[in-house]
Write an enzyme that holds these catalytic residues in place. Structure first.
Site, PDB file in Angstrom:
ATOM      1  N   SER A  92       6.995  28.443  85.595  1.00  0.00           N
ATOM      2  CA  SER A  92       6.545  27.045  85.605  1.00  0.00           C
ATOM      3  C   SER A  92       6.252  26.462  84.235  1.00  0.00           C
ATOM      4  CB  SER A  92       5.293  26.902  86.479  1.00  0.00           C
ATOM      5  OG  SER A  92       5.650  26.940  87.839  1.00  0.00           O
ATOM      6  N   LYS A  95       8.018  23.297  83.209  1.00  0.00           N
ATOM      7  CA  LYS A  95       7.541  21.942  83.508  1.00  0.00           C
ATOM      8  C   LYS A  95       7.094  21.184  82.258  1.00  0.00           C
ATOM      9  CE  LYS A  95       6.235  22.909  88.312  1.00  0.00           C
ATOM     10  NZ  LYS A  95       6.332  24.349  88.546  1.00  0.00           N
ATOM     11  N   SER A 150       0.954  22.276  89.189  1.00  0.00           N
ATOM     12  CA  SER A 150       2.266  22.919  89.054  1.00  0.00           C
ATOM     13  C   SER A 150       3.128  22.680  90.292  1.00  0.00           C
ATOM     14  CB  SER A 150       2.102  24.423  88.808  1.00  0.00           C
ATOM     15  OG  SER A 150       3.255  24.964  88.212  1.00  0.00           O
ATOM     16  N   LYS A 262       0.104  25.370  79.777  1.00  0.00           N
ATOM     17  CA  LYS A 262       0.756  25.467  81.089  1.00  0.00           C
ATOM     18  C   LYS A 262       0.922  26.927  81.471  1.00  0.00           C
ATOM     19  CE  LYS A 262       2.630  23.937  84.789  1.00  0.00           C
ATOM     20  NZ  LYS A 262       2.056  25.139  85.470  1.00  0.00           N
TER      21      LYS A 262
END
Length: 496
Positions: A92, A95, A150, A262
Site C-alpha cells: 500500500s 498509494k 488505506s 504510509k
C-alpha cells in the site's frame, strides 16, 4: 425453521470471518510473524549496507529489512542504503504516488463518484471503507481515506477520476515515476494489491516519497492521526478513520519531528513503510521494504536517529571558499559603460549539502558541469564524498541587467588575482572567453588588413603620381633645353 436458522448461522459466520479478515488487513501493521519469518529477518541483518563502504561515511545500523533507504528531501543525498535497487512489492505504499498524481491533477473540492469497478474490482478482504456504487466524496475526503485508512476502492476511484480509466492512470503512474528518476519500478494498479508486474525498489520509493513530502498538503494529510468522513449521498452516518503509522503522536513508537508516512502489507511484500521526519534543518524520508512487524517502525527509528545524529546540512554559498566570484573584473567592475558595479555572477544561495559531522565542507569533492543550453545559470557545482553525491548548487547570472556575453565557463582561482586556464589538477572556477577573444582578434586582424591594404594602395598611387610627375618634368625640361638650343643656333639676326 431449522433450515433458516442454519442459513442465518452460516451467514453470520461468513460475516464475522470477513470482518476479522478486514481488520487484519486494515491493521496489518500488527501482524505476528512465524518463527521462520523471524529467523529470515534476523539473517537479513548480516546483509551488507552499501553506504558503509563509502570512505569517511558514518556506519549505519544493521536492520532486518531486505532493503532500506534514508534520503534527504532537500538535496536527495543518500544517507543510508541497503540493497536500494532490489525490486520488491511495495504493497500500500503505492498509494503515495496515487495521492501525488491526484494532488497534481485535481482540486480538493472536486467530487469523485465511485463506479462499480472501483467498488468490486478489489481483492476480497483487502482494506476498504465499505463504499457503495454511485457514492460520492470530495477529493479531499478520498485522500484521507486513501492515506489513513488505506482504502483500496478509494485508490481505484481516484485513478478513474484522474485518468478517466484505470489503465490510463497506471500509465500516468509509470510516466511520473520515470520523470522522478525511477528505474526499478513498474506499477500495474493504483492501490498496491499484489501483482507480479507491480514492483519498485526502496530507492525509487524514496524518490517518490521525496516528491510527496515536498508537498505540504500531502504532508498534512499523511500526518493526520484521525479524520472523519461526513455523510454522503449514500451513507447517512459519519465514517471515523485512523492513521496506522505508529510514529505518530500518541502511538507506541511516537517520534519527535515526525511529519507523516504510509504503511503497507501483503503476504508477499511483508511489512513496508515510508516515513518522513524533520529535525536540525533536515527533512529525511525513510523507506523500509520486506520487514517483519513491529520492526518496520523500530528500523525506521534507528535510521532516523542515525541520520539526524550523524549528519549536518551546510549552505554552499555561505561555506564555499575554493571558488571566488567576487574579485574579478569579469564579475564586477567600477567603471563600465552601463554604470553597474554589481557582480555579473553569483553562487545560488539556496543550494545545500548534507555531510557527515566528522567532515568539513572543504573535505568534499567537487565537479563542475557547464550548461550548453539557454538558462539562468552557467554551471552546476556538484559535491560528493567518495563518489556519493551530497548536494549541488548553480552559478547564476545576476539579476541586475542584460547579459553582455554568453559565457560558457566563468570561474576564477581564489588564490590570486590572475584569471587562469582550467586544469583538472587545479580546482578553479575560470572564465572561458575564447569565443569573445577569437572574435576580437578576428576584428583586429580584419581592421589591420583593411588599413594595411589601404596604406599600400595609397602608397602605390602616390608613387605612381610622383613617377608620372618626375617623368613629365623630365620631358618638359628636355623640351625646354631643345628650344633654348634651337634659339641659340638660329638667332633672328643671323643671315642665311
Amino acid at each position: 425453521m431449522i433450515r433458516n436458522t442454519k442459513k442465518r448461522v452460516i451467514t453470520l459466520f461468513f460475516a464475522i470471518t470477513l470482518t476479522i479478515i478486514n481488520c487484519i488487513n486494515v491493521y496489518a501493521v500488527d501482524t505476528v510473524p512465524t518463527d521462520e519469518l523471524k529467523f529470515a529477518a534476523e539473517q537479513r541483518k548480516s546483509l551488507p549496507v552499501d553506504t558503509n563502504e563509502i570512505v569517511g561515511w558514518p556506519n549505519g545500523p544493521a536492520i532486518g529489512a531486505q532493503s532500506a533507504v534514508l534520503m534527504d528531501v532537500n538535496t536527495g543525498t543518500l544517507l543510508y542504503s541497503k540493497n536500494p535497487h532490489d525490486q520488491l512489492y511495495p504493497a500500500s505504499t503505492t498509494k503515495l504516488i496515487t495521492a501525488l498524481l491526484t494532488i497534481e491533477n485535481t482540486t480538493m473540492d472536486e467530487v469523485v463518484t465511485f463506479s462499480r469497478d472501483a467498488v468490486w474490482n478489489i481483492d476480497r478482504g483487502s482494506s476498504h471503507l465499505s463504499i457503495d456504487v454511485g457514492e460520492q466524496m470530495t477529493v479531499e475526503e478520498c485522500l484521507y481515506g486513501l492515506l489513513l485508512a488505506s482504502a483500496n476502492e478509494v485508490a481505484y476511484a481516484l485513478a478513474e477520476h484522474v485518468g478517466g480509466d484505470l489503465d490510463t492512470f497506471v500509465n500516468m503512474m509509470n510516466e511520473r515515476a520515470a520523470k522522478l528518476g525511477c528505474t526499478d519500478t513498474h506499477f500495474s494498479n493504483a492501490n498496491g494489491l499484489p501483482r507480479e508486474d507491480h514492483y519498485t525498489s526502496s530507492y525509487d520509493l524514496a524518490l517518490i516519497a521525496r516528491e510527496c513530502f515536498s508537498n505540504e498538503t500531502l504532508c498534512s494529510i499523511a500526518g493526520t492521526v484521525k479524520y472523519t468522513i461526513g455523510p454522503t449521498n449514500k451513507q447517512s452516518e459519519e465514517r471515523p478513520i485512523s492513521n496506522h503509522h505508529k510514529l505518530l503522536p500518541t502511538f507506541k513508537y511516537e517520534y519527535e519531528g515526525f511529519i507523516g508516512g504510509k504503511t503497507g502489507f501483503t503476504q508477499d511484500a511483508r511489512q513496508t513503510l515510508v516515513s518522513c521526519a524533520e529535525k536540525n534543518g533536515m527533512r529525511l524520508v525513510c523507506v523500509i521494504m520486506k520487514e517483519e512487524s513491529p520492526y518496520q517502525f523500530i528500523d525506521t527509528i534507528d535510521l532516523f536517529d542515525y541520520g539526524f545524529s550523524s549528519f549536518n546540512v551546510k549552505n554552499i554559498a555561505e561555506n564555499e571558499t575554493r571558488y571566488n566570484l567576487d574579485s574579478s573584473s569579469f564579475f564586477k567592475t567600477k567603471y563600465d559603460i552601463l554604470g553597474s558595479t554589481k557582480p555579473i555572477l553569483s553562487i545560488n544561495p539556496s543550494g545545500n549539502v548534507v555531510i557527515p559531522k566528522s567532515m568539513t565542507f572543504a573535505d568534499l569533492d567537487t565537479d563542475i558541469e557547464y550548461s550548453n543550453s539557454p538558462s539562468d545559470y552557467i554551471a552546476i557545482i556538484k559535491y560528493s564524498v567518495d563518489g556519493n553525491p551530497t548536494g549541488s548548487t548553480t552559478i547564476d547570472y545576476a539579476d541586475n541587467g542584460t547579459k553582455a556575453f554568453e559565457f560558457s565557463n566563468i570561474l576564477k582561482n581564489h588564490s590570486s588575482d590572475t584569471t587562469v586556464a582550467y586544469s583538472p589538477e587545479i580546482k578553479t572556477v575560470f572564465v572561458d572567453v575564447r569565443k569573445v577573444i577569437a572574435l576580437f582578434v578576428i576584428i583586429i586582424v580584419v581592421i589591420f588588413v583593411v588599413f594595411f591594404t589601404y596604406d599600400l594602395i595609397k602608397t602605390y598611387i602616390a608613387s605612381a603620381k610622383r613617377n608620372h610627375r618626375l617623368t613629365r618634368n623630365r620631358y618638359k625640361k628636355r623640351s625646354e633645353n631643345k628650344l633654348k638650343l634651337f634659339k641659340r643656333r638660329f638667332k633672328p639676326d643671323d643671315k642665311l
